[in-house]
Design an enzyme around this catalytic site. Structure first.
Site, mmCIF file in Angstrom:
data_model
loop_
_atom_site.group_PDB
_atom_site.id
_atom_site.type_symbol
_atom_site.label_atom_id
_atom_site.label_comp_id
_atom_site.label_asym_id
_atom_site.label_seq_id
_atom_site.Cartn_x
_atom_site.Cartn_y
_atom_site.Cartn_z
ATOM 1 N N ARG A 19 0.957 6.530 7.901
ATOM 2 C CA ARG A 19 1.139 6.665 6.406
ATOM 3 C C ARG A 19 0.276 8.043 5.730
ATOM 4 O O ARG A 19 0.831 9.030 4.462
ATOM 5 C CB ARG A 19 0.009 5.884 5.591
ATOM 6 C CG ARG A 19 0.484 4.481 5.306
ATOM 7 C CD ARG A 19 0.058 3.003 4.608
ATOM 8 N NE ARG A 19 0.090 2.114 5.177
ATOM 9 C CZ ARG A 19 0.586 1.614 4.512
ATOM 10 N NH1 ARG A 19 1.394 1.759 4.010
ATOM 11 N NH2 ARG A 19 0.480 -0.191 5.431
ATOM 12 N N ASP A 28 3.994 3.428 6.131
ATOM 13 C CA ASP A 28 3.491 3.249 8.073
ATOM 14 C C ASP A 28 4.644 1.952 8.908
ATOM 15 O O ASP A 28 5.568 1.797 8.341
ATOM 16 C CB ASP A 28 2.529 2.097 7.138
ATOM 17 C CG ASP A 28 2.506 0.826 7.158
ATOM 18 O OD1 ASP A 28 3.855 0.520 6.258
ATOM 19 O OD2 ASP A 28 2.491 -0.099 8.211
ATOM 20 N N LYS A 83 17.391 2.587 0.855
ATOM 21 C CA LYS A 83 19.114 2.848 1.639
ATOM 22 C C LYS A 83 19.431 1.291 1.233
ATOM 23 O O LYS A 83 19.189 0.148 1.819
ATOM 24 C CB LYS A 83 17.664 1.971 3.067
ATOM 25 C CG LYS A 83 16.764 2.933 3.945
ATOM 26 C CD LYS A 83 16.465 2.147 5.128
ATOM 27 C CE LYS A 83 14.762 1.941 5.416
ATOM 28 N NZ LYS A 83 14.364 1.391 6.948
ATOM 29 N N PHE A 139 14.501 4.170 10.075
ATOM 30 C CA PHE A 139 13.377 3.976 9.631
ATOM 31 C C PHE A 139 12.235 4.796 10.290
ATOM 32 O O PHE A 139 12.325 6.075 10.732
ATOM 33 C CB PHE A 139 12.439 2.824 11.388
ATOM 34 C CG PHE A 139 11.256 2.515 10.842
ATOM 35 C CD1 PHE A 139 10.976 1.299 9.424
ATOM 36 C CD2 PHE A 139 10.096 2.255 10.314
ATOM 37 C CE1 PHE A 139 9.670 0.374 9.446
ATOM 38 C CE2 PHE A 139 8.641 2.579 10.215
ATOM 39 C CZ PHE A 139 9.236 0.684 9.616
ATOM 40 N N VAL A 140 11.703 5.661 8.690
ATOM 41 C CA VAL A 140 11.469 6.650 8.561
ATOM 42 C C VAL A 140 9.183 5.896 8.114
ATOM 43 O O VAL A 140 9.255 5.117 7.241
ATOM 44 C CB VAL A 140 11.520 7.177 6.327
ATOM 45 C CG1 VAL A 140 12.792 8.129 7.678
ATOM 46 C CG2 VAL A 140 11.872 5.874 5.842
ATOM 47 N N ASP A 149 14.778 -1.621 0.571
ATOM 48 C CA ASP A 149 15.312 -1.635 2.334
ATOM 49 C C ASP A 149 15.971 -3.275 1.895
ATOM 50 O O ASP A 149 17.296 -2.772 0.999
ATOM 51 C CB ASP A 149 14.313 -1.672 2.761
ATOM 52 C CG ASP A 149 15.391 -2.417 4.777
ATOM 53 O OD1 ASP A 149 15.224 -0.718 4.489
ATOM 54 O OD2 ASP A 149 15.028 -3.062 5.392
ATOM 55 N N LYS A 170 0.843 -1.230 0.243
ATOM 56 C CA LYS A 170 -0.048 0.354 -0.164
ATOM 57 C C LYS A 170 1.038 1.146 -0.146
ATOM 58 O O LYS A 170 0.513 2.202 -0.207
ATOM 59 C CB LYS A 170 -0.868 -0.028 1.022
ATOM 60 C CG LYS A 170 -2.141 -1.158 1.294
ATOM 61 C CD LYS A 170 -2.577 -0.740 3.266
ATOM 62 C CE LYS A 170 -2.767 -2.301 3.700
ATOM 63 N NZ LYS A 170 -3.101 -2.523 4.832
ATOM 64 N N GLY A 171 2.281 1.262 0.487
ATOM 65 C CA GLY A 171 2.717 2.559 0.511
ATOM 66 C C GLY A 171 3.363 2.978 -0.327
ATOM 67 O O GLY A 171 3.163 4.118 -0.275
HETATM 68 P P1 IMP Z 1 12.812 -5.194 1.809
HETATM 69 O O1 IMP Z 1 12.165 -6.538 0.974
HETATM 70 O O2 IMP Z 1 13.892 -5.321 2.431
HETATM 71 O O3 IMP Z 1 13.607 -4.723 0.931
HETATM 72 O O4 IMP Z 1 11.213 -3.942 2.456
HETATM 73 C C1 IMP Z 1 10.395 -3.201 1.155
HETATM 74 C C2 IMP Z 1 9.481 -3.193 1.850
HETATM 75 O O5 IMP Z 1 9.393 -2.481 3.716
HETATM 76 C C3 IMP Z 1 8.721 -1.656 1.471
HETATM 77 O O6 IMP Z 1 8.264 -1.728 0.399
HETATM 78 C C4 IMP Z 1 8.032 -0.771 2.582
HETATM 79 O O7 IMP Z 1 6.739 -1.345 2.970
HETATM 80 C C5 IMP Z 1 8.525 -1.593 4.047
HETATM 81 N N1 IMP Z 1 9.666 -1.267 4.744
HETATM 82 C C6 IMP Z 1 11.323 -0.710 4.891
HETATM 83 N N2 IMP Z 1 11.641 0.323 4.625
HETATM 84 C C7 IMP Z 1 10.592 1.071 5.977
HETATM 85 C C8 IMP Z 1 10.619 1.767 6.646
HETATM 86 O O8 IMP Z 1 11.876 2.549 7.157
HETATM 87 N N3 IMP Z 1 9.336 2.541 6.739
HETATM 88 C C9 IMP Z 1 8.654 1.789 6.367
HETATM 89 N N4 IMP Z 1 7.853 0.990 5.738
HETATM 90 C C10 IMP Z 1 9.501 0.315 5.261
HETATM 91 MG MG MG Z 2 6.144 -1.693 0.185
#
Ligand code: IMP
Ligand code: MG
Length: 171
Positions: A161, A155, A127, A148-149, A99, A39-40
């Site tokens: 959000r 969210d 990141k 963490f943002v 991330d 949803k982000g």
């Molecule tokens: P990844 O699979 O670890 O790259 O995670 C990506 C997903 O994790 C993003 O689409 C976000 O939904 C969530 N996420 C990662 N870091 C943050 C953060 O700092 N704040 C909020 N959501 C995050």
């Molecule tokens: Mg996401």
């Protein structure tokens, strides 16, 4: 928990407008689908497509989230599939933040398997130091430290959000 501003509305608006201009120039002449990762990325995606000067279709995909954790479980499953036919299209995956890289890798491979002619990726935040698997996005709004943002779609346990700017959440 403390919340401090990282990117203001003005900074966000400026950067998203630049990205829209760049993406429009790069993808002009192709049939483009902006694929929003729920949803982000909803907030970023609707701003991004409105800053683009080329025709763009929209679709949505949802993958499993972190639940209520600040750290990824590392397991990614598809909760909602896109509806549009991706065959021969240029698909621009639009994500809020990368991330570990696990989510984007999964979505990227899935969209390629649906027959897209080209898959491009745009993320509002990145990141790079937090990667568990290598992943390089074609378009990055801002690169940030592994913190963490929240806000502008991001969210923590489904909260924050709707904060219009991006803030760092610390305990
Ligand atoms: P990844 O699979 O670890 O790259 O995670 C990506 C997903 O994790 C993003 O689409 C976000 O939904 C969530 N996420 C990662 N870091 C943050 C953060 O700092 N704040 C909020 N959501 C995050
Ligand atoms: Mg996401």
């Amino acid at each position: 928990m403390a919340q401090t501003t990282l990117f203001s509305r003005t900074q966000i608006d400026q950067r998203v407008a630049e990205m829209g201009k760049q993406i429009s120039a790069d993808l002009a002449g192709n049939e483009v689908i902006a694929l929003c990762v729920l949803k982000g990325a909803v907030f970023f995606c609707t701003d991004l497509v409105r800053s683009m000067s080329i025709d763009v279709a929209m679709d949505f995909i949802q993958i499993s989230s972190y639940g209520n954790q600040k750290y990824s479980s590392g397991v990614v499953t598809i909760l909602k599939e896109p509806q549009l036919d991706m065959k021969g299209k240029h698909v621009l995956i639009v994500e809020d933040i990368i991330d570990s890289g696990l989510s984007m890798r999964e979505v990227f491979n899935y969209i390629e398997s649906r027959g897209a002619a080209k898959v491009k990726t745009a993320t509002f935040l990145d990141k790079p130091k937090a990667r568990k698997v290598p992943f390089h996005a074609d378009y990055v709004g801002f690169s940030i430290e592994p913190q963490f943002v929240i806000g502008y779609g991001l969210d923590f346990a489904e909260k924050y959000r709707n904060i219009p700017e991006v803030q760092v959440l610390s305990d």
